[in-house]
Design a protein around this motif. Structure first.
Motif, short mmCIF file in Angstrom:
data_model
loop_
_atom_site.label_atom_id
_atom_site.label_comp_id
_atom_site.label_asym_id
_atom_site.label_seq_id
_atom_site.Cartn_x
_atom_site.Cartn_y
_atom_site.Cartn_z
N ALA A 154 4.53 -3.82 2.60
CA ALA A 154 3.23 -3.23 2.26
C ALA A 154 2.17 -4.11 2.93
CB ALA A 154 3.03 -3.20 0.76
N LYS A 205 0.08 -8.77 -4.74
CA LYS A 205 1.26 -8.16 -5.37
C LYS A 205 0.93 -7.52 -6.71
CE LYS A 205 3.32 -12.04 -5.28
NZ LYS A 205 2.15 -12.62 -4.62
N ASN A 243 -1.10 -4.97 3.03
CA ASN A 243 -2.18 -4.77 2.08
C ASN A 243 -3.55 -5.19 2.64
OD1 ASN A 243 -3.31 -4.09 -0.42
ND2 ASN A 243 -2.92 -6.11 -1.30
N VAL A 262 4.81 -7.82 0.06
CA VAL A 262 3.37 -7.57 0.19
C VAL A 262 2.76 -8.65 1.08
CG1 VAL A 262 1.18 -7.26 -1.04
CG2 VAL A 262 3.31 -6.54 -2.12
N ILE A 307 9.55 -4.79 -2.22
CA ILE A 307 8.32 -4.56 -1.47
C ILE A 307 7.78 -5.95 -1.12
CG2 ILE A 307 6.00 -3.58 -1.47
CD1 ILE A 307 6.86 -1.85 -3.88
N VAL A 311 -1.55 -0.32 3.21
CA VAL A 311 -2.07 0.08 1.90
C VAL A 311 -3.32 -0.71 1.55
CG1 VAL A 311 0.22 0.70 0.96
CG2 VAL A 311 -0.67 -1.61 0.60
N LEU A 316 -0.87 4.45 -1.10
CA LEU A 316 0.07 4.47 -2.24
C LEU A 316 1.01 5.67 -2.19
CD1 LEU A 316 -1.36 3.36 -5.68
CD2 LEU A 316 -0.10 2.07 -3.99
N ILE A 320 4.11 -0.19 5.73
CA ILE A 320 3.22 0.83 5.17
C ILE A 320 1.86 0.20 4.90
CG2 ILE A 320 2.89 2.52 3.32
CD1 ILE A 320 6.25 1.60 3.23
N LEU A 376 3.69 4.75 0.28
CA LEU A 376 4.50 3.62 -0.20
C LEU A 376 5.54 4.10 -1.21
CD1 LEU A 376 5.00 0.51 -0.24
CD2 LEU A 376 3.37 0.38 -2.12
N LEU A 413 -1.51 -4.64 -6.52
CA LEU A 413 -0.85 -3.43 -6.03
C LEU A 413 -0.07 -2.77 -7.18
CD1 LEU A 413 -0.23 -1.62 -3.58
CD2 LEU A 413 1.74 -3.06 -3.12
#
Length: 205
Positions: free
Chosen positions: A116, A6, A118, A88, A86, A185, A193, A183, A196, A9
């Motif tokens: 996200a 988190k 990640n 994550v 968001i 990332v 990014l 998304i 996002l 990001l």
């Protein structure tokens, strides 16, 4: 969940935004960062060829909430002040106990959110393209890597559906009011990014 990226990001958004911004354009507060619309547009610029968009919002105020379970109460308060969240999730680890807790907070407060996914850079064979849109990166991966990527994404989408969340890859969604966008990332390489920020700004608007 702790270590899902988190703060990394947010730091990446902040760091990239600081690089892209004009002097004095970005304000930082304790645990919060204001990213003005001009910066979002610069970061999402590569996407304009694929998705034309015009932003009317003044910007986005990001509030970072801690991942450790001890901070559950703080997260509950954070969940109630947010217009959009968001979530994550480490694409390689999937949904963890704190993820479930966050999903419950967001659902109970009717806070719309994006996922996200990640750490795509940790997928075996991934070739990074720093700060590029994820759509660009995916086009340039080898078929085996794309297969692994798709397998992890669909595993995550399956896990989310177990918690009553209808989600899909952001570029396959027609109605963002009905389906939660996922998304992919990398907080480390900056890939994804642009998408996002564009998706969050679009939904917020």
């Amino acid at each position: 969940h702790v270590d899902h990226g988190k703060t990394t990001l947010l730091d990446k958004i902040r760091g990239t935004a600081v690089v892209k911004k004009e002097a004095g354009e970005m304000t930082q507060h304790v645990g919060a960062s204001l990213v003005p619309v001009s910066v979002i547009e610069k970061l999402a610029e590569p996407l304009k060829k694929i998705i034309p968009f015009k932003l009317e919002i003044p910007g986005l105020l990001f509030i970072d909430t801690p991942g450790h379970e001890l901070f559950s109460n703080l997260r509950k308060r954070g969940g109630s002040v947010a217009d959009i969240a968001i979530l994550v999730i480490d694409i390689n680890e999937g949904i963890m106990p704190q993820t479930v807790e966050c999903i419950e907070i967001l659902k109970s407060r009717n806070v719309p959110f994006v996922v996200a996914a990640n750490k795509i850079d940790k997928i075996a064979g991934w070739k990074p393209y720093y700060d590029k849109p994820i759509l660009f990166s995916l086009k340039n991966q080898n078929p085996q890597t794309i297969k692994r990527f798709e397998s992890e994404i669909y595993k995550l989408i399956g896990q989310l559906s177990n918690y009553g969340i209808d989600s899909d890859l952001f570029n396959r969604i027609r109605d963002f009011t009905k389906t939660t966008p996922v998304i992919p990332v990398s907080a480390k390489t900056g890939e994804g990014l642009p998408e996002l920020l564009a998706v969050i700004a679009g939904i917020t608007q």
